[in-house]
Design a protein around this motif. Structure first.
Motif, PDB file in Angstrom:
ATOM      1  N   GLY A  25       0.819  -1.215   0.000  1.00 29.95           N
ATOM      2  CA  GLY A  25       0.000   0.000   0.000  1.00 29.95           C
ATOM      3  C   GLY A  25       0.845   1.255   0.000  1.00 29.95           C
ATOM      4  O   GLY A  25       0.522   2.243  -0.669  1.00 29.95           O
ATOM      5  N   ASN A  26       1.964   1.224   0.738  1.00 29.75           N
ATOM      6  CA  ASN A  26       2.842   2.398   0.811  1.00 29.75           C
ATOM      7  C   ASN A  26       3.428   2.770  -0.540  1.00 29.75           C
ATOM      8  O   ASN A  26       3.551   3.949  -0.874  1.00 29.75           O
ATOM      9  N   TRP A  27       3.815   1.746  -1.333  1.00 27.80           N
ATOM     10  CA  TRP A  27       4.374   2.025  -2.657  1.00 27.80           C
ATOM     11  C   TRP A  27       3.322   2.575  -3.613  1.00 27.80           C
ATOM     12  O   TRP A  27       3.600   3.486  -4.400  1.00 27.80           O
ATOM     13  N   ILE A  28       2.115   2.022  -3.539  1.00 25.34           N
ATOM     14  CA  ILE A  28       1.016   2.528  -4.372  1.00 25.34           C
ATOM     15  C   ILE A  28       0.728   3.982  -4.007  1.00 25.34           C
ATOM     16  O   ILE A  28       0.598   4.862  -4.864  1.00 25.34           O
ATOM     17  N   TYR A  29       0.694   4.240  -2.700  1.00 16.98           N
ATOM     18  CA  TYR A  29       0.370   5.568  -2.165  1.00 16.98           C
ATOM     19  C   TYR A  29       1.446   6.589  -2.521  1.00 16.98           C
ATOM     20  O   TYR A  29       1.152   7.735  -2.872  1.00 16.98           O
ATOM     21  N   LEU A  30       2.742   6.168  -2.454  1.00 17.45           N
ATOM     22  CA  LEU A  30       3.844   7.087  -2.730  1.00 17.45           C
ATOM     23  C   LEU A  30       3.775   7.613  -4.161  1.00 17.45           C
ATOM     24  O   LEU A  30       3.905   8.824  -4.398  1.00 17.45           O
ATOM     25  N   ILE A  31       3.557   6.715  -5.103  1.00 17.13           N
ATOM     26  CA  ILE A  31       3.451   7.119  -6.516  1.00 17.13           C
ATOM     27  C   ILE A  31       2.249   8.042  -6.699  1.00 17.13           C
ATOM     28  O   ILE A  31       2.339   9.097  -7.330  1.00 17.13           O
ATOM     29  N   ALA A  32       1.102   7.622  -6.147  1.00 16.70           N
ATOM     30  CA  ALA A  32      -0.144   8.391  -6.305  1.00 16.70           C
ATOM     31  C   ALA A  32      -0.038   9.758  -5.654  1.00 16.70           C
ATOM     32  O   ALA A  32      -0.521  10.762  -6.204  1.00 16.70           O
ATOM     33  N   LEU A  33       0.605   9.826  -4.479  1.00 17.72           N
ATOM     34  CA  LEU A  33       0.712  11.094  -3.752  1.00 17.72           C
ATOM     35  C   LEU A  33       1.588  12.086  -4.514  1.00 17.72           C
ATOM     36  O   LEU A  33       1.248  13.276  -4.611  1.00 17.72           O
ATOM     37  N   ASN A  34       2.696  11.607  -5.064  1.00 14.74           N
ATOM     38  CA  ASN A  34       3.558  12.472  -5.881  1.00 14.74           C
ATOM     39  C   ASN A  34       2.772  13.094  -7.032  1.00 14.74           C
ATOM     40  O   ASN A  34       2.839  14.307  -7.265  1.00 14.74           O
ATOM     41  N   LEU A  35       2.024  12.261  -7.758  1.00 17.88           N
ATOM     42  CA  LEU A  35       1.233  12.745  -8.894  1.00 17.88           C
ATOM     43  C   LEU A  35       0.101  13.662  -8.441  1.00 17.88           C
ATOM     44  O   LEU A  35      -0.204  14.668  -9.091  1.00 17.88           O
ATOM     45  N   SER A  36      -0.516  13.327  -7.312  1.00 15.22           N
ATOM     46  CA  SER A  36      -1.624  14.114  -6.784  1.00 15.22           C
ATOM     47  C   SER A  36      -1.172  15.527  -6.408  1.00 15.22           C
ATOM     48  O   SER A  36      -1.839  16.516  -6.725  1.00 15.22           O
ATOM     49  N   ILE A  37      -0.014  15.621  -5.743  1.00 11.97           N
ATOM     50  CA  ILE A  37       0.525  16.932  -5.342  1.00 11.97           C
ATOM     51  C   ILE A  37       0.931  17.733  -6.573  1.00 11.97           C
ATOM     52  O   ILE A  37       0.699  18.943  -6.652  1.00 11.97           O
ATOM     53  N   LEU A  38       1.540  17.060  -7.549  1.00 11.66           N
ATOM     54  CA  LEU A  38       1.937  17.743  -8.788  1.00 11.66           C
ATOM     55  C   LEU A  38       0.713  18.269  -9.525  1.00 11.66           C
ATOM     56  O   LEU A  38       0.701  19.394 -10.035  1.00 11.66           O
ATOM     57  N   GLU A  39      -0.348  17.468  -9.553  1.00  9.36           N
ATOM     58  CA  GLU A  39      -1.599  17.874 -10.201  1.00  9.36           C
ATOM     59  C   GLU A  39      -2.261  19.036  -9.467  1.00  9.36           C
ATOM     60  O   GLU A  39      -2.794  19.963 -10.075  1.00  9.36           O
ATOM     61  N   LEU A  40      -2.179  19.004  -8.131  1.00  4.59           N
ATOM     62  CA  LEU A  40      -2.806  20.048  -7.312  1.00  4.59           C
ATOM     63  C   LEU A  40      -2.088  21.381  -7.449  1.00  4.59           C
ATOM     64  O   LEU A  40      -2.729  22.440  -7.539  1.00  4.59           O
ATOM     65  N   THR A  41      -0.734  21.343  -7.470  1.00  2.00           N
ATOM     66  CA  THR A  41       0.048  22.585  -7.413  1.00  2.00           C
ATOM     67  C   THR A  41       0.771  22.934  -8.710  1.00  2.00           C
ATOM     68  O   THR A  41       1.074  24.102  -8.951  1.00  2.00           O
TER      69      THR A  41
END
Length: 406
Positions: free
Chosen positions: A20-36
């Motif tokens: 779950g941590n690896w899935i989350y790490l990739i998704a979080l990076n993309l999510s923050i990039l998309e947000l900001t």
């Protein structure tokens, strides 16, 4: 199989959490990039954990050693699960950063707690195999996590990936709930942390370090060689793209193949656990890992870089399993949480210093030259470690069948 029933439950819970941590790490990076739309905002994610470590590790061990480890691990996973679940529904970067800081503060208790719990749950003569399988679980998550994340992000977006990680924390908590309570009693249910207690705990750890000099010498040599390796990891992308002139796709392939090397190494380490001595896992494993770094920073094309990384990943699995077993066998259980937390804090400071130093030297000289010098220094330290391990007076530290009495 009865002997391994409880360890398999623990491995399953932590393994699902790793995935779950690896899935989350990739998704979080993309999510923050998309947000900001900001690369700096994404980079900010990587300084949150060191900040959390510095905020908690002076006193975290004092809590860990005085409370019920199983209940603490369950509480940590439940809190992390709830906090991670909130992230997709927040539109403010600073609120996300705050939640991530809280997740990392809570999470900083999990590693030392699980180390103490594993030491109490797993008999001494089975720890090397357990730690090898744990390393294999981590390598498998490293391989599968990004691949699953890529498929999920393509079809359902980043939000669901983050929610999946929240669920994996809850699943891990459930598996730990099914495990036995290894603490004889729940110490200090109304625990109050105060400055005098923290200072007293630091003195206890210092006294142990002074008394266990043979252990500390081996521990420091291993950690210095390992931390040099970690600092070299910070330059691998730059070296691959600027010196070997490979593409992002090539880098992705190399990382994936390295994961296969780590997974294979951990599997072989688990199979050979009863046949090879612990000192070989720790000493030879670390020496060949360091040689792998020298090979990587000497490489000149895709093939040589890939072969060096496979070699490095394979023997790193042995070194990690050997170190975890060595640590569990030689640090008294009653102070293990305090020792781990204080050591993690100092290691974090040393790692930051080495990484900055390497980056600074790379600006003054060529990147390949600096990385080669660092990796050769790491190899020399690993060689000294290997020679130290085989000194007869250190043999008692590597006994695998005699339980410690404290």
């Amino acid at each position: 199989m009865n002997i391994w029933k409880k360890p398999i439950l623990l491995l399953s819970g932590i393994g699902i959490s790793y995935l779950g941590n690896w899935i989350y790490l990739i998704a979080l990076n993309l999510s923050i990039l998309e947000l900001t739309g900001s690369a700096a905002a994404v980079a900010g994610l990587y300084i949150i954990r060191p900040i959390a470590v510095l905020l908690t590790n002076t006193w975290a061990g004092s809590v860990i050693d005085r409370v019920n480890k199983r209940y603490l691990m369950i509480a940590i996973d439940l809190i992390r699960g709830v906090l991670v679940f909130c992230i997709p529904f927040i539109g403010s970067l600073w609120i996300i950063y705050t939640i991530l800081l809280m997740i990392n503060i809570v999470g900083s208790f999990f590693g030392p707690s699980s180390s103490v719990y594993i030491t109490k749950l797993i008999p001494r003569d089975n720890r090397k195999r357990f730690n090898s399988i744990m390393s294999m679980t981590n390598s498998g998550a490293f391989l599968l996590g990004p691949a699953i994340a890529g498929i999920l992000i393509m079809h359902v977006g980043t939000e669901l990936c983050i929610i999946i990680n929240a669920v994996t924390f809850l699943v891990c908590a459930f598996f730990i709930y099914l495990l036995p309570n290894v603490d004889e009693k729940s110490n200090n249910p109304q625990l109050q942390i105060h400055w005098k207690m923290i200072m007293k705990d630091w003195i206890i750890v210092k006294n142990f370090a002074l008394k266990a000099r043979n252990f500390i010498i081996i521990y420091l040599l291993f950690q210095l060689a390992l931390l040099i390796g970690f600092s070299l990891d910070s330059q691998e992308v730059t070296f691959i793209k600027q010196n070997i002139k490979l593409s992002d796709r090539d880098y992705g392939i190399i990382v994936s193949i390295t994961g296969i090397g780590s997974l294979t190494g951990a599997a072989v380490a688990a199979i050979l656990a009863k046949k090879l001595q612990l000192k070989l896992y720790l000493g030879v494993g670390m020496l060949l890992t360091s040689v792998g770094y020298v090979g990587f920073y000497s490489s000149y094309n895709f093939l040589t870089a890939t072969l060096a990384f496979i070699f490095l990943g394979f023997f790193m699995a042995f070194a990690n399993a050997g170190y975890a077993t060595f640590f569990q066998n030689n640090v008294p259980i009653e102070i293990m949480g305090r020792f781990s937390s204080i050591a993690d804090m100092f290691q974090g400071v040393v790692q930051i210093g080495l990484t900055l130093l390497l980056g600074l030297f790379a600006e003054w000289f060529t990147l390949q030259l600096v990385c080669l010098i660092f990796s050769i220094v790491g190899t020399v330290l690993a060689l000294v470690l290997l020679l130290t391990i085989f000194i007869p007076s250190k043999a008692v530290l590597f006994e695998e069948n005699k339980e410690m009495t404290g």
